[in-house]
Motif scaffolding. Structure first.
Motif, mmCIF file in Angstrom:
data_model
loop_
_atom_site.group_PDB
_atom_site.id
_atom_site.type_symbol
_atom_site.label_atom_id
_atom_site.label_comp_id
_atom_site.label_asym_id
_atom_site.label_seq_id
_atom_site.Cartn_x
_atom_site.Cartn_y
_atom_site.Cartn_z
ATOM 1 N N ASP A 169 0.849 -1.186 0.000
ATOM 2 C CA ASP A 169 0.000 0.000 0.000
ATOM 3 C C ASP A 169 0.888 1.241 0.000
ATOM 4 O O ASP A 169 1.995 1.232 0.534
ATOM 5 C CB ASP A 169 -0.904 -0.003 1.234
ATOM 6 N N ILE A 170 0.397 2.303 -0.626
ATOM 7 C CA ILE A 170 1.173 3.542 -0.675
ATOM 8 C C ILE A 170 0.518 4.577 0.233
ATOM 9 O O ILE A 170 -0.664 4.470 0.583
ATOM 10 C CB ILE A 170 1.289 4.078 -2.119
ATOM 11 N N ASN A 171 1.292 5.563 0.583
ATOM 12 C CA ASN A 171 0.819 6.593 1.506
ATOM 13 C C ASN A 171 -0.071 7.595 0.765
ATOM 14 O O ASN A 171 0.271 8.760 0.573
ATOM 15 C CB ASN A 171 2.019 7.305 2.143
ATOM 16 N N LEU A 172 -1.218 7.081 0.327
ATOM 17 C CA LEU A 172 -2.176 7.904 -0.414
ATOM 18 C C LEU A 172 -3.554 7.279 -0.243
ATOM 19 O O LEU A 172 -3.763 6.121 -0.611
ATOM 20 C CB LEU A 172 -1.797 7.955 -1.898
ATOM 21 N N VAL A 201 -11.455 3.199 -7.103
ATOM 22 C CA VAL A 201 -10.051 2.783 -6.960
ATOM 23 C C VAL A 201 -10.019 1.264 -7.044
ATOM 24 O O VAL A 201 -10.687 0.575 -6.272
ATOM 25 C CB VAL A 201 -9.459 3.272 -5.625
ATOM 26 N N THR A 202 -9.255 0.724 -7.988
ATOM 27 C CA THR A 202 -9.242 -0.727 -8.208
ATOM 28 C C THR A 202 -8.077 -1.433 -7.521
ATOM 29 O O THR A 202 -8.034 -2.661 -7.484
ATOM 30 C CB THR A 202 -9.191 -1.040 -9.709
ATOM 31 N N GLY A 203 -7.112 -0.680 -6.985
ATOM 32 C CA GLY A 203 -5.992 -1.312 -6.295
ATOM 33 C C GLY A 203 -4.698 -0.573 -6.546
ATOM 34 O O GLY A 203 -4.691 0.576 -6.992
ATOM 35 N N THR A 204 -3.598 -1.252 -6.243
ATOM 36 C CA THR A 204 -2.273 -0.670 -6.462
ATOM 37 C C THR A 204 -1.543 -1.466 -7.530
ATOM 38 O O THR A 204 -1.821 -2.646 -7.749
ATOM 39 C CB THR A 204 -1.447 -0.673 -5.164
ATOM 40 N N LEU A 211 5.225 3.006 -7.852
ATOM 41 C CA LEU A 211 4.030 2.423 -7.251
ATOM 42 C C LEU A 211 2.879 3.416 -7.393
ATOM 43 O O LEU A 211 3.026 4.599 -7.074
ATOM 44 C CB LEU A 211 4.291 2.127 -5.773
ATOM 45 N N ILE A 212 1.743 2.933 -7.896
ATOM 46 C CA ILE A 212 0.604 3.830 -8.141
ATOM 47 C C ILE A 212 -0.683 3.217 -7.610
ATOM 48 O O ILE A 212 -0.780 2.000 -7.422
ATOM 49 C CB ILE A 212 0.422 4.113 -9.650
ATOM 50 N N LYS A 213 -1.657 4.089 -7.374
ATOM 51 C CA LYS A 213 -3.021 3.643 -7.132
ATOM 52 C C LYS A 213 -3.773 3.760 -8.445
ATOM 53 O O LYS A 213 -3.701 4.784 -9.123
ATOM 54 C CB LYS A 213 -3.702 4.489 -6.054
ATOM 55 N N VAL A 214 -4.479 2.697 -8.795
ATOM 56 C CA VAL A 214 -5.201 2.674 -10.065
ATOM 57 C C VAL A 214 -6.628 3.163 -9.828
ATOM 58 O O VAL A 214 -7.347 2.636 -8.972
ATOM 59 C CB VAL A 214 -5.215 1.257 -10.666
ATOM 60 N N VAL A 215 -7.023 4.182 -10.607
ATOM 61 C CA VAL A 215 -8.361 4.763 -10.492
ATOM 62 C C VAL A 215 -9.075 4.588 -11.832
ATOM 63 O O VAL A 215 -8.524 4.927 -12.885
ATOM 64 C CB VAL A 215 -8.298 6.255 -10.111
ATOM 65 N N MET A 216 -10.300 4.062 -11.775
ATOM 66 C CA MET A 216 -11.070 3.816 -12.994
ATOM 67 C C MET A 216 -12.255 4.782 -13.062
ATOM 68 O O MET A 216 -13.020 4.906 -12.096
ATOM 69 C CB MET A 216 -11.578 2.370 -13.004
ATOM 70 N N ILE A 217 -12.390 5.449 -14.201
ATOM 71 C CA ILE A 217 -13.521 6.357 -14.431
ATOM 72 C C ILE A 217 -14.405 5.777 -15.530
ATOM 73 O O ILE A 217 -13.903 5.359 -16.584
ATOM 74 C CB ILE A 217 -13.030 7.764 -14.847
ATOM 75 N N GLN A 218 -15.705 5.737 -15.264
ATOM 76 C CA GLN A 218 -16.662 5.353 -16.302
ATOM 77 C C GLN A 218 -17.308 6.624 -16.847
ATOM 78 O O GLN A 218 -17.805 7.451 -16.077
ATOM 79 C CB GLN A 218 -17.739 4.424 -15.750
ATOM 80 N N TYR A 227 -8.569 4.618 -17.417
ATOM 81 C CA TYR A 227 -7.802 4.265 -16.222
ATOM 82 C C TYR A 227 -6.686 5.283 -15.996
ATOM 83 O O TYR A 227 -5.991 5.695 -16.933
ATOM 84 C CB TYR A 227 -7.194 2.869 -16.370
ATOM 85 N N PHE A 228 -6.532 5.657 -14.729
ATOM 86 C CA PHE A 228 -5.486 6.599 -14.341
ATOM 87 C C PHE A 228 -4.656 5.988 -13.217
ATOM 88 O O PHE A 228 -5.139 5.163 -12.434
ATOM 89 C CB PHE A 228 -6.089 7.923 -13.856
ATOM 90 N N GLY A 229 -3.413 6.431 -13.156
ATOM 91 C CA GLY A 229 -2.546 6.041 -12.057
ATOM 92 C C GLY A 229 -2.131 7.268 -11.276
ATOM 93 O O GLY A 229 -1.825 8.310 -11.868
ATOM 94 N N VAL A 230 -2.140 7.140 -9.945
ATOM 95 C CA VAL A 230 -1.762 8.264 -9.085
ATOM 96 C C VAL A 230 -0.596 7.819 -8.210
ATOM 97 O O VAL A 230 -0.702 6.829 -7.473
ATOM 98 C CB VAL A 230 -2.937 8.724 -8.200
ATOM 99 N N THR A 231 0.524 8.535 -8.314
ATOM 100 C CA THR A 231 1.697 8.188 -7.517
ATOM 101 C C THR A 231 1.558 8.732 -6.100
ATOM 102 O O THR A 231 0.651 9.518 -5.798
ATOM 103 C CB THR A 231 2.974 8.755 -8.155
ATOM 104 N N GLU A 232 2.476 8.309 -5.247
ATOM 105 C CA GLU A 232 2.420 8.729 -3.845
ATOM 106 C C GLU A 232 2.585 10.239 -3.685
ATOM 107 O O GLU A 232 2.035 10.838 -2.753
ATOM 108 C CB GLU A 232 3.508 7.986 -3.056
ATOM 109 N N ASN A 233 3.301 10.867 -4.620
ATOM 110 C CA ASN A 233 3.497 12.324 -4.526
ATOM 111 C C ASN A 233 2.404 13.108 -5.246
ATOM 112 O O ASN A 233 2.502 14.324 -5.410
ATOM 113 C CB ASN A 233 4.878 12.715 -5.060
#
Length: 242
Positions: A169-172, A201-204, A211-218, A227-233
């Motif tokens: 898991d990331i600090n986000l 959010v579908t996971g990391t 390392l990213i969190k995967v976010v899905m938009i419909q 699909y988007f990825g968001v890094t810890e920063n």
């Protein structure tokens, strides 16, 4: 007349002799009955003890080979549980019976391993995989025993509690990741005129070694996803179609 030097021995009347004989017979009979009853109870209560070197009535060469040993030129039959001549117990590979001397490695048609078992090449017998013994065995992989099987996806680490390879898991937080993606979506000219139907959010995962969190938009009323990825920063990147 000469006197008798021996005193006269009193004689029992004839009617007393049968009484003594009857008592004696009854006494002997009772003793015999007690002995027989004791012997029957002792023998019936005593169970055969495998390993005492005596092949007793209820023992056989299959269940207790230590006591009931087969002689020269004979072998114990699994079916009959008696010693038979070796000629009568010829091994036939492929008969569906795992005979003595056969094993799962050399005779897999006869010696079939059970469920969740595999045939060990070294031991030539069916064994169950043991997670944590340092060997990645059959039926083990990085998702049920990462203690033995290394993680294969970059970025994954072994969770020793669940024994599964997982993305750390990331600090986000999920909410923060969603906010960043929504802000990115609204300010991107490529998405002007499109509306968000749902966001999850579908996971990391790992993208471009980060390392990213995967976010899905419909997309509303369109039925397709981005699909988007968001890094810890807080950096947002658009991901290839997954």
């Amino acid at each position: 007349m000469q006197e008798n030097p021996y005193p006269d021995i009193p004689e029992f009347e004839s009617s007393e002799k049968p009484k003594i004989n009857k008592i004696l017979y009854v006494f002997i009979g009772l003793i015999l009955i007690i002995v027989v009853v004791y012997a029957v109870v002792f023998i019936s209560a005593r169970k055969p003890a495998c390993g005492n070197g005596v092949c007793e009535v209820e023992e056989n060469c299959f269940d207790c080979p230590k006591d009931c040993k087969c002689g020269e030129g004979k072998i114990c039959s699994e079916e009959k549980k008696i010693c038979v001549k070796i000629e009568e117990k010829k091994k036939k590979y492929g008969n569906g019976v795992c005979d003595p001397g056969e094993n799962c490695w050399d005779h897999p048609k006869d010696c079939i391993c059970g469920e969740d078992e595999y045939c060990s090449k070294e031991e030539k017998k069916c064994v169950k995989p043991v997670c944590g013994n340092g060997k990645c065995e059959d039926y083990e992989d990085s998702y049920n025993c990462c203690l033995d099987c290394n993680c294969t996806i970059p970025g994954e680490v072994c969770n020793k509690e669940t024994k599964k390879c997982e993305m750390p898991d990331i600090n986000l937080s999920d909410n923060k990741a969603k906010e960043l993606v929504i802000d990115y979506f609204k300010n991107n000219p490529d998405y002007q005129g499109l509306k968000i139907g749902s966001i999850n959010v579908t996971g990391t995962s790992v993208y471009d070694k980060e390392l990213i969190k995967v976010v899905m938009i419909q997309i509303a009323e369109e039925g397709w996803y981005i699909y988007f990825g968001v890094t810890e920063n807080g950096k947002v990147v658009e991901l290839p179609i997954m």
